[in-house]
Design a protein around this motif. Structure first.
Motif, PDB file in Angstrom:
ATOM      1  N   LEU A   1       0.677  -1.101  -0.209  1.00 48.28           N
ATOM      2  CA  LEU A   1      -0.106   0.073  -0.066  1.00 48.28           C
ATOM      3  C   LEU A   1       1.215   1.241  -0.049  1.00 48.28           C
ATOM      4  N   LYS A   2       2.146   0.972   0.688  1.00 45.67           N
ATOM      5  CA  LYS A   2       2.875   2.205   0.427  1.00 45.67           C
ATOM      6  C   LYS A   2       3.529   2.822  -0.823  1.00 45.67           C
ATOM      7  N   LYS A   3       3.540   3.796  -0.986  1.00 48.43           N
ATOM      8  CA  LYS A   3       4.459   4.296  -2.208  1.00 48.43           C
ATOM      9  C   LYS A   3       6.319   4.031  -2.066  1.00 48.43           C
ATOM     10  N   PRO A   4       6.967   3.414  -3.643  1.00 44.43           N
ATOM     11  CA  PRO A   4       7.312   2.535  -3.108  1.00 44.43           C
ATOM     12  C   PRO A   4       8.508   3.954  -3.089  1.00 44.43           C
ATOM     13  N   VAL A   5       9.942   3.786  -2.433  1.00 46.48           N
ATOM     14  CA  VAL A   5      10.654   4.704  -2.964  1.00 46.48           C
ATOM     15  C   VAL A   5      12.026   4.346  -4.198  1.00 46.48           C
ATOM     16  N   ARG A   6      12.117   5.470  -5.098  1.00 45.30           N
ATOM     17  CA  ARG A   6      12.136   5.386  -6.415  1.00 45.30           C
ATOM     18  C   ARG A   6      13.656   4.835  -6.039  1.00 45.30           C
ATOM     19  N   ASN A   7      14.905   3.900  -6.838  1.00 45.91           N
ATOM     20  CA  ASN A   7      16.144   3.623  -6.888  1.00 45.91           C
ATOM     21  C   ASN A   7      16.383   3.295  -8.240  1.00 45.91           C
ATOM     22  N   GLU A   8      16.901   4.526  -8.685  1.00 45.21           N
ATOM     23  CA  GLU A   8      17.917   4.131 -10.056  1.00 45.21           C
ATOM     24  C   GLU A   8      18.771   4.860 -10.887  1.00 45.21           C
ATOM     25  N   LEU A   9      18.862   4.445 -12.211  1.00 42.79           N
ATOM     26  CA  LEU A   9      20.058   5.226 -12.180  1.00 42.79           C
ATOM     27  C   LEU A   9      19.664   5.197 -13.856  1.00 42.79           C
ATOM     28  N   VAL A  10      19.990   6.842 -14.339  1.00 40.70           N
ATOM     29  CA  VAL A  10      19.453   7.320 -15.240  1.00 40.70           C
ATOM     30  C   VAL A  10      20.333   7.710 -16.247  1.00 40.70           C
ATOM     31  N   ILE A  11      20.843   6.782 -17.321  1.00 37.81           N
ATOM     32  CA  ILE A  11      21.243   7.738 -18.261  1.00 37.81           C
ATOM     33  C   ILE A  11      20.557   8.039 -19.291  1.00 37.81           C
ATOM     34  N   GLU A  12      20.614   9.894 -20.009  1.00 35.23           N
ATOM     35  CA  GLU A  12      19.910  10.080 -21.277  1.00 35.23           C
ATOM     36  C   GLU A  12      21.090  11.364 -21.699  1.00 35.23           C
ATOM     37  N   PRO A  13      20.097  11.205 -23.083  1.00 31.63           N
ATOM     38  CA  PRO A  13      21.266  12.478 -23.847  1.00 31.63           C
ATOM     39  C   PRO A  13      21.255  13.513 -23.476  1.00 31.63           C
ATOM     40  N   ALA A  14      20.614  14.143 -22.318  1.00 32.91           N
ATOM     41  CA  ALA A  14      22.176  15.395 -21.507  1.00 32.91           C
ATOM     42  C   ALA A  14      22.267  14.833 -19.944  1.00 32.91           C
ATOM     43  N   GLY A  15      22.821  13.936 -19.014  1.00 35.92           N
ATOM     44  CA  GLY A  15      23.724  13.451 -18.970  1.00 35.92           C
ATOM     45  C   GLY A  15      23.364  11.629 -18.093  1.00 35.92           C
ATOM     46  N   ILE A  16      24.233  11.719 -16.717  1.00 35.73           N
ATOM     47  CA  ILE A  16      23.551  10.854 -15.773  1.00 35.73           C
ATOM     48  C   ILE A  16      23.654  11.315 -14.520  1.00 35.73           C
ATOM     49  N   SER A  17      22.576  10.010 -14.329  1.00 34.29           N
ATOM     50  CA  SER A  17      22.087  11.177 -12.980  1.00 34.29           C
ATOM     51  C   SER A  17      20.917   9.935 -11.975  1.00 34.29           C
ATOM     52  N   ARG A  18      21.568   9.896 -10.479  1.00 31.91           N
ATOM     53  CA  ARG A  18      20.849   8.750  -9.745  1.00 31.91           C
ATOM     54  C   ARG A  18      19.670   9.779  -8.350  1.00 31.91           C
ATOM     55  N   VAL A  19      18.614   8.576  -8.810  1.00 26.97           N
ATOM     56  CA  VAL A  19      17.138   9.341  -8.382  1.00 26.97           C
ATOM     57  C   VAL A  19      17.315   7.989  -6.659  1.00 26.97           C
ATOM     58  N   ILE A  20      17.228   8.714  -5.285  1.00 29.15           N
ATOM     59  CA  ILE A  20      16.946   8.110  -4.295  1.00 29.15           C
ATOM     60  C   ILE A  20      15.914   8.432  -4.127  1.00 29.15           C
ATOM     61  N   GLY A  21      14.784   7.899  -4.157  1.00 28.72           N
ATOM     62  CA  GLY A  21      13.882   9.024  -3.734  1.00 28.72           C
ATOM     63  C   GLY A  21      13.769  10.141  -4.986  1.00 28.72           C
ATOM     64  N   GLY A  22      13.955  10.896  -4.418  1.00 31.67           N
ATOM     65  CA  GLY A  22      14.162  12.576  -5.357  1.00 31.67           C
ATOM     66  C   GLY A  22      15.506  12.397  -6.773  1.00 31.67           C
ATOM     67  N   VAL A  23      16.591  12.850  -6.990  1.00 25.37           N
ATOM     68  CA  VAL A  23      17.497  13.180  -7.931  1.00 25.37           C
ATOM     69  C   VAL A  23      18.236  13.582  -6.468  1.00 25.37           C
ATOM     70  N   ALA A  24      19.555  12.486  -6.325  1.00 26.49           N
ATOM     71  CA  ALA A  24      20.828  12.804  -5.387  1.00 26.49           C
ATOM     72  C   ALA A  24      21.652  13.809  -6.654  1.00 26.49           C
ATOM     73  N   TRP A  25      22.021  12.930  -7.192  1.00 27.15           N
ATOM     74  CA  TRP A  25      22.775  13.565  -7.946  1.00 27.15           C
ATOM     75  C   TRP A  25      22.506  13.819  -9.964  1.00 27.15           C
ATOM     76  N   ALA A  26      23.026  14.366 -10.212  1.00 25.14           N
ATOM     77  CA  ALA A  26      23.013  14.518 -12.295  1.00 25.14           C
ATOM     78  C   ALA A  26      24.018  15.144 -12.274  1.00 25.14           C
ATOM     79  N   LEU A  27      24.768  14.876 -13.722  1.00 30.34           N
ATOM     80  CA  LEU A  27      25.903  15.717 -14.101  1.00 30.34           C
ATOM     81  C   LEU A  27      25.717  15.093 -15.160  1.00 30.34           C
ATOM     82  N   ARG A  28      26.212  16.380 -16.329  1.00 28.56           N
ATOM     83  CA  ARG A  28      26.456  16.416 -17.689  1.00 28.56           C
ATOM     84  C   ARG A  28      27.546  15.943 -18.422  1.00 28.56           C
ATOM     85  N   TRP A  29      27.213  15.622 -19.658  1.00 29.45           N
ATOM     86  CA  TRP A  29      27.595  14.665 -19.936  1.00 29.45           C
ATOM     87  C   TRP A  29      30.008  16.236 -19.971  1.00 29.45           C
TER      88      TRP A  29
END
Length: 363
Positions: A67-95
């Motif tokens: 029933l609880k909303k799960p906490v996001r735990n993701e690594l996102v690789i996209e054309p703008a850069g790479i970012s880490r999401v732990i609940g919210g955006v933990a850090w983001a770096l441009r290429w």
């Protein structure tokens, strides 16, 4: 779980809902309850209620977690850069902020691949615990290991955006020297000196001497109160003594239950000190840390902490990531009891190498 979307890749470790498993457990619980209600003899009813209640509690627990909303735990690789999401955006770096990127596999047996980023600016610092400096100017994306099926796609996108081959060797070791040639008739040599014996410390153990004295004083109090209750006057004093007697008896029974539980197989926590290193053992988890991996050891207020000797320790030991503190130190999962602290201070000097500093006492 990995979700590719064109040039965008999401490596997700977010826990989803457990509706299917919860439904299975609740169905099993219902079957046991039906067996308990339908059984005429008394024998099948008891295990039916016991097992039905156990499976029912497990199923309800999974329902509550779903029933609880799960906490996001993701690594996102996209054309703008790479970012880490732990609940919210933990850090983001441009290429353009990166000089290189690597997919590295640790040296430990069974280790998985992890992502290592090398910033373009050597003065780069990260305030996030999920981006850890490991040496050679690289930063490890901690807390997220890649499966074998995810490695090729991650490497492909990193190489495309960063413009380098994402390969890296974590530890370059010199080739081992050839084994010595033994003579045809070897001469007798004395056997090697055996290291000092290991010492096992019960981390959550109680002070047995203090417990004996506590039981002794409680027994004396109960004897005195029992005499007053039996032979004293029948007035308010007898009633008060009876209440105190019951309270002392219930308190000592509760203490006995807690002490017995600390020595149970599933609740016992052991710390083994030997010439090889530290070994932490619980019913659900076990890991070993050699002395060669440690640069410093300390025990502030019962919390056993250590600092790794190598910068690549987070890469080689991803299994210890939950123990890492923000300042580069690692803390054992559980606080040592007062009895365990005294045993540790007594025996640690006999097994700790001279090159590993030790700080005892309160910090």
């Amino acid at each position: 779980m990995t979700g590719p979307q064109g040039d965008r890749l999401v490596v997700s470790r977010t826990d989803g809902p457990h509706w299917i498993l919860a439904g299975v457990l609740l169905c099993v619980a219902g079957g046991f309850f039906w067996m308990a209600l339908a059984a005429t003899p008394q024998g099948p009813r008891v295990p039916g209620w016991v097992f039905g209640g156990s499976f029912g509690l497990l199923g309800l627990n999974l329902v509550f977690r779903s029933l609880k909303k799960p906490v996001r735990n993701e690594l996102v690789i996209e054309p703008a850069g790479i970012s880490r999401v732990i609940g919210g955006v933990a850090w983001a770096l441009r290429w353009d902020e990166l000089r290189a990127a690597s997919v590295v596999k640790g040296t430990q047996k069974g280790a998985r691949h992890q992502v290592v980023l090398s910033p373009a600016d050597d003065r780069f610092e990260s305030r996030s615990r999920s981006l850890v400096r490991i040496g050679d100017g690289g930063f490890l994306v901690a807390g997220l290991e890649l499966y074998e099926t995810e490695v090729p796609r991650v490497r492909e996108l990193l190489a495309k955006h960063v413009g380098v081959t994402p390969e890296r060797v974590p530890d370059t070791q010199a080739p081992a020297p050839p084994p010595p040639v033994r003579p045809t008739v070897p001469e007798w040599v004395p056997p090697p000196v055996e290291p000092s014996g290991s010492v096992t410390i019960h981390v959550n153990g109680w002070n047995r001497v203090l417990l004996r004295w506590l039981r002794f004083f409680a027994l004396m109090i109960e004897v005195g109160l029992g005499a007053v209750i039996e032979f004293g006057p029948r007035n308010g004093i007898r009633t008060a003594c009876l209440v105190v007697f019951i309270a002392v008896f219930a308190g000592m029974s509760w203490v006995a239950v807690l002490e017995q539980q600390s020595r149970a197989r599933k609740a016992r926590v052991l710390l083994e000190l030997s010439a090889a290193g530290l070994r932490w053992t619980t019913y659900y988890r076990k890991f070993t840390i050699s002395w060669a991996e440690l640069a410093e050891l300390r025990l502030p207020s019962g919390h056993l902490e250590f600092r790794p000797a190598a910068d690549g320790f987070p890469l080689d030991r991803p299994d210890l990531e939950p123990l890492r503190l923000g300042d580069g130190w690692y803390r054992m999962p559980r606080t040592l009891s007062a009895t365990a602290v005294r045993q540790f201070e007594t025996h640690i000097r006999s097994v700790l190498p001279a090159g590993v500093p030790l700080a005892l006492g309160r910090g």
